[in-house]
Design a protein around this motif. Structure first.
Motif, PDB file in Angstrom:
ATOM      1  N   ALA A  13       6.139   4.480   4.878  1.00 23.34           N
ATOM      2  CA  ALA A  13       6.858   4.031   6.071  1.00 23.34           C
ATOM      3  C   ALA A  13       8.181   3.378   5.685  1.00 23.34           C
ATOM      4  O   ALA A  13       9.204   3.565   6.363  1.00 23.34           O
ATOM      5  N   ARG A  14       8.179   2.634   4.585  1.00 24.41           N
ATOM      6  CA  ARG A  14       9.402   1.957   4.118  1.00 24.41           C
ATOM      7  C   ARG A  14      10.483   2.961   3.747  1.00 24.41           C
ATOM      8  O   ARG A  14      11.673   2.771   4.023  1.00 24.41           O
ATOM      9  N   SER A  69       5.384   5.810  10.708  1.00 28.50           N
ATOM     10  CA  SER A  69       4.526   4.641  10.874  1.00 28.50           C
ATOM     11  C   SER A  69       3.464   4.639   9.780  1.00 28.50           C
ATOM     12  O   SER A  69       3.236   5.658   9.101  1.00 28.50           O
ATOM     13  N   ILE A  70       2.800   3.494   9.618  1.00 25.74           N
ATOM     14  CA  ILE A  70       1.743   3.401   8.612  1.00 25.74           C
ATOM     15  C   ILE A  70       0.563   4.292   8.987  1.00 25.74           C
ATOM     16  O   ILE A  70      -0.040   4.944   8.121  1.00 25.74           O
ATOM     17  N   SER A  71       0.244   4.362  10.272  1.00 21.31           N
ATOM     18  CA  SER A  71      -0.868   5.217  10.688  1.00 21.31           C
ATOM     19  C   SER A  71      -0.570   6.693  10.418  1.00 21.31           C
ATOM     20  O   SER A  71      -1.453   7.444   9.983  1.00 21.31           O
ATOM     21  N   PRO A 117       0.621   3.806   2.134  1.00 21.09           N
ATOM     22  CA  PRO A 117       1.116   4.062   3.492  1.00 21.09           C
ATOM     23  C   PRO A 117       2.310   3.188   3.858  1.00 21.09           C
ATOM     24  O   PRO A 117       3.250   3.645   4.517  1.00 21.09           O
ATOM     25  N   ALA A 118       2.289   1.920   3.426  1.00 20.13           N
ATOM     26  CA  ALA A 118       3.419   1.035   3.718  1.00 20.13           C
ATOM     27  C   ALA A 118       4.684   1.512   3.009  1.00 20.13           C
ATOM     28  O   ALA A 118       5.787   1.436   3.559  1.00 20.13           O
ATOM     29  N   ARG A 120      -0.997   7.323   6.716  1.00 21.41           N
ATOM     30  CA  ARG A 120      -2.408   7.503   6.327  1.00 21.41           C
ATOM     31  C   ARG A 120      -2.859   8.929   6.629  1.00 21.41           C
ATOM     32  O   ARG A 120      -3.612   9.536   5.853  1.00 21.41           O
ATOM     33  N   SER A 168       0.837  -1.196   0.000  1.00 20.45           N
ATOM     34  CA  SER A 168       0.000   0.000   0.000  1.00 20.45           C
ATOM     35  C   SER A 168       0.873   1.247   0.000  1.00 20.45           C
ATOM     36  O   SER A 168       2.063   1.198   0.347  1.00 20.45           O
TER      37      SER A 168
END
Length: 405
Positions: free
Chosen positions: A346-347, A353-355, A342-343, A358, A340
């Motif tokens: 974060a990567r 973070s993913i949150s 968001p992932a 988002r 995704s």
């Protein structure tokens, strides 16, 4: 020109315990002074560069700077300007952070032949005898007077509480000044405006115990024209460590300086003569910003990194050039399967973070190759890449390249 006048003219100095005496002292004697650094991370930030630049000016004028690492005081944590207690760090974390900061100072100061000194207050604070310290040092401190310090008074007024543990920070910092005076003949402490009460405590302690003159000086807190603290961005603090803040990101931070701050930053973060700075800012303000961004990036990361960052910015904004200096994350095509947006953020480190990723997407803070991304559920596919590359922009200033390998 007296270095005190240089620092005043360039906007460093805010207040001093004895302005005329300090100016005279800096003009006729070799002065050993110190500035302390709290090891809350393994890198100092661009906000710390104000004090580093002051040290460079003073060393060039023949004075001896002591860069004091807070390996001992870091065990407590500076309560100044904090509305609640700091989380305690482990000994291992503090030692790692001290090593990282020490390495950065070696890029800016000449430590050869005693021209500068690197010290760590863990060398004396970690071995202090508690009862002896109470008898010889703490007896000179009034709790009533300590509680009038801004840092402590604010906490008390807001009923946030103040532990005896934190109250001792002022005592230990004052003792640092005393110890440096005894070891190296250090007669002056400098620091940010928030350290005024701690500096005064050290000056007073030396006069009481050693019956010697000591002096203190603080620097203005750098704020942006919008009132925010200088050195912060959408992604957090701007660090000197290129692994935390890339040369490109540092360049872009200063390239996007508010017009009203350019002259102030040129005086603080460069060694350009004042008349040349005035000439630069009286012309094209965008060119002045390029001079500022290039100068500070070159000072911290070297001329080559500054040129590469400038080329990367030019490539992104239509000026041509090489964008190799942009931070890059490499992925293999199979890794995209089900990944995704968001992932991916974060990567790459664009979000912690993913949150949080988002939230950035929902607020319209993410652009993919020029297209606004507004769907937190979006899946990344090979179709999002052009010639195997995807340029992600966070906010207005932060760019990151994702490259398929």
């Amino acid at each position: 020109m007296n270095v005190y006048d240089v620092l005043t003219e360039r906007g460093f100095i805010e207040q001093a315990t004895h302005p005329e005496e300090i100016r005279e002292l800096l003009g006729k004697e070799k002065v050993t002074f110190y500035i302390g650094y709290d090891p809350t991370a393994d890198s100092i930030t661009i906000g710390h560069m104000l004090t580093v630049m002051a040290m460079i000016h003073l060393q060039r004028a023949g004075h001896v700077p002591i860069a004091l690492m807070g390996g001992g005081t870091g065990m407590i944590g500076d309560p100044t300007d904090k509305m609640e207690s700091r989380q305690m760090m482990s000994v291992e974390e503090i030692e790692r952070n001290v090593r990282g900061i020490r390495a950065q100072f070696e890029k800016f100061l000449d430590f050869s032949d005693g021209r500068a000194i690197m010290a760590n207050n863990a060398d004396w604070l970690m071995h202090m005898n508690y009862v002896q310290t109470l008898r010889e040092v703490c007896v000179h401190f009034s709790v009533n007077k300590m509680l009038t310090a801004d840092a402590f008074r604010t906490r008390m007024e807001r009923q946030a509480g103040l532990s005896l543990f934190e109250l001792n920070y002022m005592v230990l910092q004052a003792y640092d000044f005393l110890e440096l005076n005894r070891r190296y003949g250090c007669t002056m402490q400098m620091g940010g405006r928030d350290q005024w009460s701690n500096i005064i405590a050290g000056v007073d302690l030396i006069r009481r115990i050693e019956q010697k003159d000591a002096y203190g000086l603080t620097f203005a807190l750098l704020t942006r024209a919008d009132g925010e603290k200088m050195g912060k961005s959408l992604g957090g603090a701007i660090y000197l460590d290129p692994n935390r803040t890339s040369p490109y990101e540092l360049f872009q931070y200063f390239r996007n300086t508010d017009d009203r701050d350019v002259e102030k930053y040129l005086k603080i973060f460069t060694f350009l003569p004042i008349d040349e700075i005035e000439r630069i800012v009286s012309g094209d303000i965008n060119e002045a910003k390029k001079v500022l961004a290039h100068s500070i990036t070159s000072l911290i990361h070297g001329e080559q990194a500054a040129r590469e960052a400038q080329d990367a910015a030019a490539a992104l904004f239509g000026g041509g050039g090489d964008n190799a200096a942009m931070p890059i994350t490499e992925l293999e095509p199979p890794e995209l399967d089900g990944m995704s947006l968001p992932a991916l953020l974060a990567r790459t480190g664009l979000a912690p973070s993913i949150s949080e990723a988002r939230r950035l997407i929902a607020q319209g803070g993410i652009t993919l190759s020029g297209e606004k991304a507004d769907d937190p559920a979006k899946l990344i596919t090979a179709g999002d890449f052009k010639d195997g590359e995807l340029i992600i922009r966070k906010g207005k200033k932060t760019f990151h390249k994702v490259k398929l390998t």
